[in-house]
Design an enzyme around this catalytic site. Sequence first.
Site, PDB file in Angstrom:
ATOM      1  N   HIS A 139      23.229   5.279-118.260  1.00 36.11           N
ATOM      2  CA  HIS A 139      23.552   3.877-118.024  1.00 36.11           C
ATOM      3  C   HIS A 139      22.694   3.240-116.919  1.00 36.11           C
ATOM      4  O   HIS A 139      23.192   2.504-116.060  1.00 36.11           O
ATOM      5  CB  HIS A 139      25.048   3.711-117.683  1.00 36.11           C
ATOM      6  CG  HIS A 139      25.962   4.592-118.500  1.00 36.11           C
ATOM      7  ND1 HIS A 139      25.673   4.973-119.804  1.00 36.11           N
ATOM      8  CD2 HIS A 139      27.156   5.196-118.215  1.00 36.11           C
ATOM      9  CE1 HIS A 139      26.654   5.750-120.265  1.00 36.11           C
ATOM     10  NE2 HIS A 139      27.549   5.917-119.324  1.00 36.11           N
ATOM     11  N   HIS A 184      24.519   8.476-126.994  1.00 39.84           N
ATOM     12  CA  HIS A 184      25.542   8.668-125.959  1.00 39.84           C
ATOM     13  C   HIS A 184      26.908   8.330-126.539  1.00 39.84           C
ATOM     14  O   HIS A 184      27.275   7.157-126.703  1.00 39.84           O
ATOM     15  CB  HIS A 184      25.287   7.809-124.723  1.00 39.84           C
ATOM     16  CG  HIS A 184      26.253   8.097-123.610  1.00 39.84           C
ATOM     17  ND1 HIS A 184      26.015   9.066-122.645  1.00 39.84           N
ATOM     18  CD2 HIS A 184      27.478   7.587-123.322  1.00 39.84           C
ATOM     19  CE1 HIS A 184      27.051   9.120-121.817  1.00 39.84           C
ATOM     20  NE2 HIS A 184      27.950   8.229-122.200  1.00 39.84           N
ATOM     21  N   CYS A 185      27.651   9.363-126.857  1.00 37.04           N
ATOM     22  CA  CYS A 185      29.020   9.187-127.343  1.00 37.04           C
ATOM     23  C   CYS A 185      29.782  10.469-127.015  1.00 37.04           C
ATOM     24  O   CYS A 185      29.185  11.460-126.568  1.00 37.04           O
ATOM     25  CB  CYS A 185      29.029   8.899-128.840  1.00 37.04           C
ATOM     26  SG  CYS A 185      28.034  10.031-129.803  1.00 37.04           S
ATOM     27  N   THR A 236      34.224  14.294-118.740  1.00 41.18           N
ATOM     28  CA  THR A 236      34.887  15.011-117.654  1.00 41.18           C
ATOM     29  C   THR A 236      36.328  15.400-117.985  1.00 41.18           C
ATOM     30  O   THR A 236      36.842  16.354-117.412  1.00 41.18           O
ATOM     31  CB  THR A 236      34.886  14.163-116.380  1.00 41.18           C
ATOM     32  OG1 THR A 236      35.500  12.895-116.678  1.00 41.18           O
ATOM     33  CG2 THR A 236      33.486  13.940-115.866  1.00 41.18           C
ATOM     34  N   TYR A 254      24.745  11.462-114.098  1.00 43.60           N
ATOM     35  CA  TYR A 254      25.543  10.232-114.052  1.00 43.60           C
ATOM     36  C   TYR A 254      25.863   9.942-112.593  1.00 43.60           C
ATOM     37  O   TYR A 254      26.498  10.750-111.913  1.00 43.60           O
ATOM     38  CB  TYR A 254      26.824  10.410-114.871  1.00 43.60           C
ATOM     39  CG  TYR A 254      27.616   9.128-115.101  1.00 43.60           C
ATOM     40  CD1 TYR A 254      27.044   7.873-114.976  1.00 43.60           C
ATOM     41  CD2 TYR A 254      28.969   9.179-115.470  1.00 43.60           C
ATOM     42  CE1 TYR A 254      27.768   6.718-115.214  1.00 43.60           C
ATOM     43  CE2 TYR A 254      29.708   8.018-115.711  1.00 43.60           C
ATOM     44  CZ  TYR A 254      29.092   6.790-115.571  1.00 43.60           C
ATOM     45  OH  TYR A 254      29.811   5.642-115.800  1.00 43.60           O
ATOM     46  N   TYR A 286      41.522  11.616-115.784  1.00 50.24           N
ATOM     47  CA  TYR A 286      42.180  10.678-116.702  1.00 50.24           C
ATOM     48  C   TYR A 286      42.517  11.415-117.990  1.00 50.24           C
ATOM     49  O   TYR A 286      41.915  12.444-118.300  1.00 50.24           O
ATOM     50  CB  TYR A 286      41.277   9.467-117.021  1.00 50.24           C
ATOM     51  CG  TYR A 286      39.999   9.812-117.756  1.00 50.24           C
ATOM     52  CD1 TYR A 286      39.918   9.764-119.148  1.00 50.24           C
ATOM     53  CD2 TYR A 286      38.861  10.211-117.065  1.00 50.24           C
ATOM     54  CE1 TYR A 286      38.754  10.096-119.823  1.00 50.24           C
ATOM     55  CE2 TYR A 286      37.693  10.540-117.726  1.00 50.24           C
ATOM     56  CZ  TYR A 286      37.632  10.477-119.105  1.00 50.24           C
ATOM     57  OH  TYR A 286      36.490  10.816-119.772  1.00 50.24           O
ATOM     58  N   ASP A 308      28.345   4.763-126.425  1.00 49.57           N
ATOM     59  CA  ASP A 308      29.346   5.183-125.430  1.00 49.57           C
ATOM     60  C   ASP A 308      30.744   5.265-126.032  1.00 49.57           C
ATOM     61  O   ASP A 308      31.745   5.363-125.310  1.00 49.57           O
ATOM     62  CB  ASP A 308      29.336   4.272-124.192  1.00 49.57           C
ATOM     63  CG  ASP A 308      30.238   4.784-123.087  1.00 49.57           C
ATOM     64  OD1 ASP A 308      30.284   6.020-122.897  1.00 49.57           O
ATOM     65  OD2 ASP A 308      30.916   3.968-122.432  1.00 49.57           O
TER      66      ASP A 308
HETATM   67  C1  0GY Z   1      30.781   7.536-119.870  1.00 51.65           C
HETATM   68  C2  0GY Z   1      31.384   6.976-118.693  1.00 51.65           C
HETATM   69  C3  0GY Z   1      32.549   7.343-118.093  1.00 51.65           C
HETATM   70  C4  0GY Z   1      33.232   8.572-118.268  1.00 51.65           C
HETATM   71  C5  0GY Z   1      32.626   9.761-118.429  1.00 51.65           C
HETATM   72  O1  0GY Z   1      32.569  12.054-118.539  1.00 51.65           O
HETATM   73  C6  0GY Z   1      33.293  11.068-118.408  1.00 51.65           C
HETATM   74  O2  0GY Z   1      34.510  11.138-118.227  1.00 51.65           O
HETATM   75  O3  0GY Z   1      31.325   9.817-118.591  1.00 51.65           O
HETATM   76  C7  0GY Z   1      33.097   6.424-117.106  1.00 51.65           C
HETATM   77  O4  0GY Z   1      34.321   6.462-116.848  1.00 51.65           O
HETATM   78  O5  0GY Z   1      32.320   5.589-116.540  1.00 51.65           O
HETATM   79  O6  0GY Z   1      29.568   7.663-119.924  1.00 51.65           O
HETATM   80  O7  0GY Z   1      31.497   7.888-120.793  1.00 51.65           O
END
Ligand code: 0GY
Length: 291
Positions: free
Chosen positions: A177, A27-28, A73, A153, A45, A246
């Site tokens: 997670h 997971h990265c 995202t 998620y 963001y 991560d």
């Molecule tokens: C993660 C967690 C986060 C972000 C994203 O796709 C993403 O923007 O997964 C988070 O903000 O909790 O797994 O990277």
Amino acid sequence: MDANYKPFDPHPSKPTYMPPPGAVDAHCHVFGPEAVFPYAPQRKYTPCDAPKQTLFALRDYLGFTRNVIVQATCHGHDNRALVDALKSSDGLARGIASVGPNITHDELAEMHEAGVRGVRFNFVKRLVDATPKSVFLGIADKVAALGWHIVVYFEAPDLADLTPFLNELPTVTVVDHMGRPEIANGVDHPDFRRFVDLMGNNKKIWSKVTCPERLSVQGPPFYNDFVPFARKLVEVYPDRVLWGTDWPHPNMTTHVPDDGGLVNIIPCIAPTEALQKALLVDNPMRLYWAD
Ligand code: 0GY
């Protein structure tokens, strides 16, 4: 980059724990670089660029062999940065994409060729606008045809509502997670028991035992309160758990984690060599490098 965004640690410590040969960071992410792969207009963001070269150097430095790169995202459904990283990894990276309902079979086949093996469905409200479950189910049917799986998620309070949907998914489903349990409640809280039971009842559900830096209340360097949660899943479902850094740790507010320190936690959550090999090598290889 957002004004309050915390970039990743450019000089993590060298871990004292050495992963077994062939270990996978499952997971990265890669972010940008923005000048080449702009962030999505609908993003919630704007991160610090975290390009493929930095990820691959970190992989080697931490003692890992392979990566599973998850579309974040901030890149929306534009998977170009992900696909570019996969293509330049010499087969050492696989990917999880994010796609919309109009994705075609040819587009999926092209991503498969690059190394994509799944799609991610995100239910975390601060990260994405909601997608109807019927849309996700339509995408699930399309990717099932390629033998891909689905990564989901969500946060612990949403699990009860999501359970019928998760059970409806036709493929292996990997939960990010551990479904984000509320660590302060302790490992025996009904919410986490619900998640443990979900994995017991549905053998297609896997979990990433990831993100001490997001979940722990005690915090670094040992994240002790996170350990019993991850260890429980590793010991009860040793053949359905994955581990990852991560990196580059998007949206951290409390602190910037030391990636070497995160690796040092692995023997606490997987206390035997057999469990470590399952977690870091056998499970991810079965899921991502079977073909
Ligand atoms: C993660 C967690 C986060 C972000 C994203 O796709 C993403 O923007 O997964 C988070 O903000 O909790 O797994 O990277």
